[in-house]
Each structure stands twice: as C-alpha cells, then as structure tokens.
Write an enzyme that holds these catalytic residues in place. Structure first.
Site, mmCIF file in Angstrom:
data_model
loop_
_atom_site.group_PDB
_atom_site.id
_atom_site.type_symbol
_atom_site.label_atom_id
_atom_site.label_comp_id
_atom_site.label_asym_id
_atom_site.label_seq_id
_atom_site.Cartn_x
_atom_site.Cartn_y
_atom_site.Cartn_z
ATOM 1 N N CYS A 18 0.828 -1.223 0.024
ATOM 2 C CA CYS A 18 -0.038 0.173 -0.012
ATOM 3 C C CYS A 18 0.752 1.340 0.089
ATOM 4 O O CYS A 18 1.340 1.617 0.952
ATOM 5 C CB CYS A 18 -0.854 0.060 1.125
ATOM 6 S SG CYS A 18 -1.853 1.420 1.279
ATOM 7 N N CYS B 163 -0.460 4.073 2.033
ATOM 8 C CA CYS B 163 -0.225 3.888 3.325
ATOM 9 C C CYS B 163 1.194 4.195 3.821
ATOM 10 O O CYS B 163 1.457 4.895 5.005
ATOM 11 C CB CYS B 163 -0.401 2.559 3.743
ATOM 12 S SG CYS B 163 -2.007 1.730 3.230
ATOM 13 N N ASP B 164 2.051 3.741 3.094
ATOM 14 C CA ASP B 164 3.598 3.669 3.609
ATOM 15 C C ASP B 164 4.243 4.551 2.724
ATOM 16 O O ASP B 164 5.619 4.579 3.252
ATOM 17 C CB ASP B 164 4.143 2.270 3.589
ATOM 18 C CG ASP B 164 3.220 1.351 4.488
ATOM 19 O OD1 ASP B 164 2.736 1.769 5.631
ATOM 20 O OD2 ASP B 164 2.987 0.150 3.963
#
Length: 307
Positions: free
Chosen positions: A136, A139-140
């Site tokens: 992701c 996300c990261d």
C-alpha cells in the site's frame, strides 16, 4: 428460542471496519457480537507504523487495534474468536450463523472479512514484508522520502502508486510484465510525465536483502536478460483477493469477488451489510474502513426499527 438469544448485529471479521461497527453497535445499545477467526485488527496488525490516521500521527497497527477493541468493549460489544462456517437467511429474515460448531442467530450481519494483497510468491517476500516490501503505497509511501522505490504492476492502482511515489521518492521504477499498461489513458499520460522509469516486459525474479530489502532482480521476457535494481522499497500492486468465499451465492459480488453495496454499505440481501476492504470501493484504508463500519451500523439501526 427466546428473543434475548438473538443478536441485533453480528459482525464477521475484527479488522478496523468490524471493530468500528462494534463501537457504534454497542454505543447504540444494540446486542452486538464480533466474530474473528484469527486476531483482532486484521491486516492493520502487520503495519509497523501508521501516520495517516486522524489525531494519531505516531501509532502502529497493534496499538491502534488494541485501542479499537477496548473501545468496542467499553460500549458493550463482545468478541468471540471463532471462524464462521456458514450463513443462512431463515424464512422470517433472521440470519443463522454456524461458527465453531455453534449456532448463532442475528437480526443483521455486517460482513467485515477484509481482503489479502496478491503476492508475488517469491522467496524473501514474506520475510521482508514491512522491511521494504509493502502493498500500500498510500499507506507507507511517506517513509520513502528521497529514496529509491519500485512498484510492480500495470493497472490503475500500480500507476497511481507510482505517480504518488514520484512526488516523494528520489527515483521510482514501475515494473510491468507487458509492453503496454492496463491503466486508463489519463493515468498513463500522467505517469509518462512524472519521470517514473517503466521497466517493460519484465517480471521480478528475486527480492534481495537480509534484514531489509536491498535490490530486486528483474527478467526481461523478450530476451531473458536480467537486471539488478538497487532500491529501498518495493510496492506490489498486482491486485487484492477479497475474503468473500463465505458468502458466494448469498450476496451480489463483482467479477473480482468484491461485494457490491450501496452507499449505506447494504448488500442486495436485506439486513446484510459489507464494510471495509471486502467491499467494492475506490480506496482501501484504515480510515475508510472505519467509516464503513459506522455507516453500516447506522443503516442496520434503521433496518431494525422497520422489522
């Protein structure tokens, strides 16, 4: 069987969507049960750092998961660590759930079984997940500022990830197995303007690294030549696998297995809702999963009042 033995809401799956539904169900004074076959938190638990959840800029998956569960319990929701074997809608609209050999009755069900990221199946992949290998970018991606990263895939998600990372990382590679992308033309145009280097007709043969990722080795399908690309991070974006087999044939699904709902997270079966990553939607994040949980309980409350 007496009315007290029937739950108002049974939530199947204890990820962020399910636990948020537990919070809202308990707070509404509805008899609420969460069924989770493994551990509460779902994929969130494997996230070492979470920096995009509102008001909690420095937390991790385990910490946030435990806090969510305690919040749900505070308002009266209960959790039982059992896998669900089957769901049946009875003639009176009550849902019969078989979990761990036990029969559980519910007026409404919220499906929150999530999905799993499709993996490459390479040695080292699991070992280095969270240590440079991720699934992701939204996300990261923030952890790779001014670093070198690669994205594997050729669809909309992969291209969107590569474009997003191009604004953060110093260098971005997009590894794709074909000579043309599957992403829509608008995204492709933005990609080609972003400075991302596309590694065409190539697959990833090896992920190199001991404690963290150091490089990937790609193979060109046209001539079998190999290339070693040194990098700090790899995002695999080759699709997800919804954990929807339990309700196949019961609720409507898209061809890829994600459950189709309306804006209230309601499926085509009255009293059954789907939330979080198992639902067909454009963005799968902890915050959007939590929002789904709240929306589904609100819709379930209205359903309970009318039945």
């Amino acid at each position: 069987m007496s009315e007290k033995t029937i739950y108002d809401i049974v939530i199947i799956g204890g990820g962020p969507a399910g636990m948020t539904a537990g919070i809202y169900g308990g707070r509404a004074e509805l008899k609420t049960l969460i069924l989770e076959k493994n551990f509460h938190g779902g994929q969130m638990v494997s996230t070492n750092e979470i920096e995009n959840y509102p008001a909690l800029p420095d937390t991790n998956g385990v910490e946030l998961s435990n806090t969510m569960l305690e919040h749900a319990k505070k308002f009266g929701a209960t959790i039982d660590y059992k896998g669900v074997d089957s769901i049946e809608v009875l003639d009176d609209g009550v849902k019969k759930i078989i979990a761990g050999g036990e029969e559980i009755l519910a007026k409404t069900i919220i499906l929150s079984m999530g999905s799993t990221s499709r993996k490459l199946g390479l040695p080292n992949e699991e070992k280095l997940t969270g240590r440079g290998v991720g699934y992701c970018a939204i996300c990261d991606g923030g952890f790779y500022r001014n670093k070198v990263v690669a994205v594997n895939g050729g669809g909309d998600t992969a291209v969107e990830d590569a474009i997003y990372l191009s604004r953060i990382a110093s260098k971005v590679y997009l590894v794709h197995r074909r000579d043309e992308l599957r992403a829509n033309k608008t995204l492709q145009s933005r990609l080609f303007e972003s400075g991302v280097e596309v590694v065409w007709n190539s697959t990833i043969k090896e992920i190199v690294g001991d404690d963290k990722i150091e490089a990937i080795v790609t193979v060109d399908k046209t001539d079998n030549s190999e290339r070693k690309i040194e990098l700090d991070g790899l995002f695999v974006a080759i699709g997800g696998i919804p954990t929807s087999g339990l309700v196949k044939g019961l609720v409507d699904m898209a061809p890829n297995g994600y459950i189709i709902t309306n804006e209230d997270c309601a499926t085509n079966v009255p009293g059954i809702y789907a939330v979080g990553d198992i639902r067909q939607k454009s963005l799968r994040q902890i915050i959007t999963a939590a929002a789904d949980g709240a929306i589904a309980v609100h819709a379930a409350e209205k359903y309970l009042l009318s039945h």
